[in-house]
Design an enzyme around this catalytic site. Structure first.
Site, PDB file in Angstrom:
ATOM      1  N   HIS A  27       0.951  -1.082  -0.212  1.00 55.65           N
ATOM      2  CA  HIS A  27       0.050  -0.108   0.130  1.00 55.65           C
ATOM      3  C   HIS A  27       1.166   1.246  -0.132  1.00 55.65           C
ATOM      4  O   HIS A  27       2.096   1.227   0.635  1.00 55.65           O
ATOM      5  CB  HIS A  27      -0.963  -0.002   1.265  1.00 55.65           C
ATOM      6  CG  HIS A  27      -1.906   1.025   1.247  1.00 55.65           C
ATOM      7  ND1 HIS A  27      -2.861   1.139   0.215  1.00 55.65           N
ATOM      8  CD2 HIS A  27      -2.067   2.330   2.184  1.00 55.65           C
ATOM      9  CE1 HIS A  27      -3.536   2.386   0.551  1.00 55.65           C
ATOM     10  NE2 HIS A  27      -2.999   2.956   1.741  1.00 55.65           N
ATOM     11  N   HIS A  39      -3.348   9.283   1.329  1.00 54.74           N
ATOM     12  CA  HIS A  39      -3.561   8.051   0.657  1.00 54.74           C
ATOM     13  C   HIS A  39      -4.860   7.615  -0.087  1.00 54.74           C
ATOM     14  O   HIS A  39      -5.640   8.386   0.244  1.00 54.74           O
ATOM     15  CB  HIS A  39      -2.928   6.748   1.622  1.00 54.74           C
ATOM     16  CG  HIS A  39      -3.804   6.466   2.673  1.00 54.74           C
ATOM     17  ND1 HIS A  39      -4.544   5.349   2.648  1.00 54.74           N
ATOM     18  CD2 HIS A  39      -4.125   7.352   3.720  1.00 54.74           C
ATOM     19  CE1 HIS A  39      -5.289   5.400   3.946  1.00 54.74           C
ATOM     20  NE2 HIS A  39      -5.213   6.510   4.368  1.00 54.74           N
ATOM     21  N   CYS A 118      -3.320   2.849  -5.495  1.00 60.96           N
ATOM     22  CA  CYS A 118      -2.555   3.859  -4.500  1.00 60.96           C
ATOM     23  C   CYS A 118      -1.506   4.131  -4.984  1.00 60.96           C
ATOM     24  O   CYS A 118      -0.905   5.114  -4.759  1.00 60.96           O
ATOM     25  CB  CYS A 118      -2.691   3.328  -3.112  1.00 60.96           C
ATOM     26  SG  CYS A 118      -1.771   1.690  -2.901  1.00 60.96           S
TER      27      CYS A 118
END
Length: 174
Positions: A27, A39, A118
């Site tokens: 991530h 994010h 992401c």
């Protein structure tokens, strides 16, 4: 709001890319200062301990730009600063990176594991170019593996429910 839990100290500067190592994927977030990151996250209100971003993201074509404490996003996972493209793509000025990230907080964005994830999101903020190494040849394998693991997990839960229902029926007949 109380004390923040701490990970081993990592030298962080605003505009840094933060790579967070989940069980079968990474991530990504961008550090904006004061212990906070921006994010891209799936539309889920579940507690962090129940979130499986990859599985949730695979089921959604939308995500939200969030600003959270770094420690809340990292949870118990390992992370590092990874400004990996600085030599080939000069980063934008820090003030522009942070301003653009802050302006996007709260916005709904298109999401796709292979073209708008992401990592694409933070790379575009830092370099002005959306890119993701997770979806190259090696990355497609990671995405496929993550989806497969999520599918196996769902199938396991479904099998347990079916087995439990069958056992209840059997006991009722006896």
């Amino acid at each position: 709001k109380g004390e923040r839990k701490t990970h081993p100290p990592v030298e962080l500067k605003p505009g840094d890319l933060i790579e967070i190592f989940r069980s079968c994927y990474q991530h990504w977030a961008i550090y904006v200062g004061d212990g906070k990151v921006v994010h891209l996250a799936p539309p889920c209100k579940c507690p962090p301990s129940l979130k499986g971003e990859v599985v949730l993201a695979a089921l959604s074509d939308r995500a939200y730009v969030k600003k959270d404490w770094l420690e809340d996003v990292v949870r118990k996972d390992r992370y590092r600063v990874n400004n990996k493209h600085d030599e080939t793509h000069p980063p934008l000025p820090v003030s522009k990176i942070v301003r653009r990230a802050e302006e996007l907080v709260g916005r709904e964005m298109p999401y796709n594991l292979t073209s708008h994830n992401c990592e694409h999101f933070v790379m575009e903020l830092r370099y002005g170019v959306a890119m993701s190494d997770q979806v190259g040849v090696r990355g497609k394998d990671r995405v496929t593996e993550a989806i497969a693991m999520g599918t196996v997990g769902v199938m396991g839960v479904a099998a347990a429910v079916i087995r439990s229902m069958a056992q209840r029926r059997k006991h009722r007949k006896e």
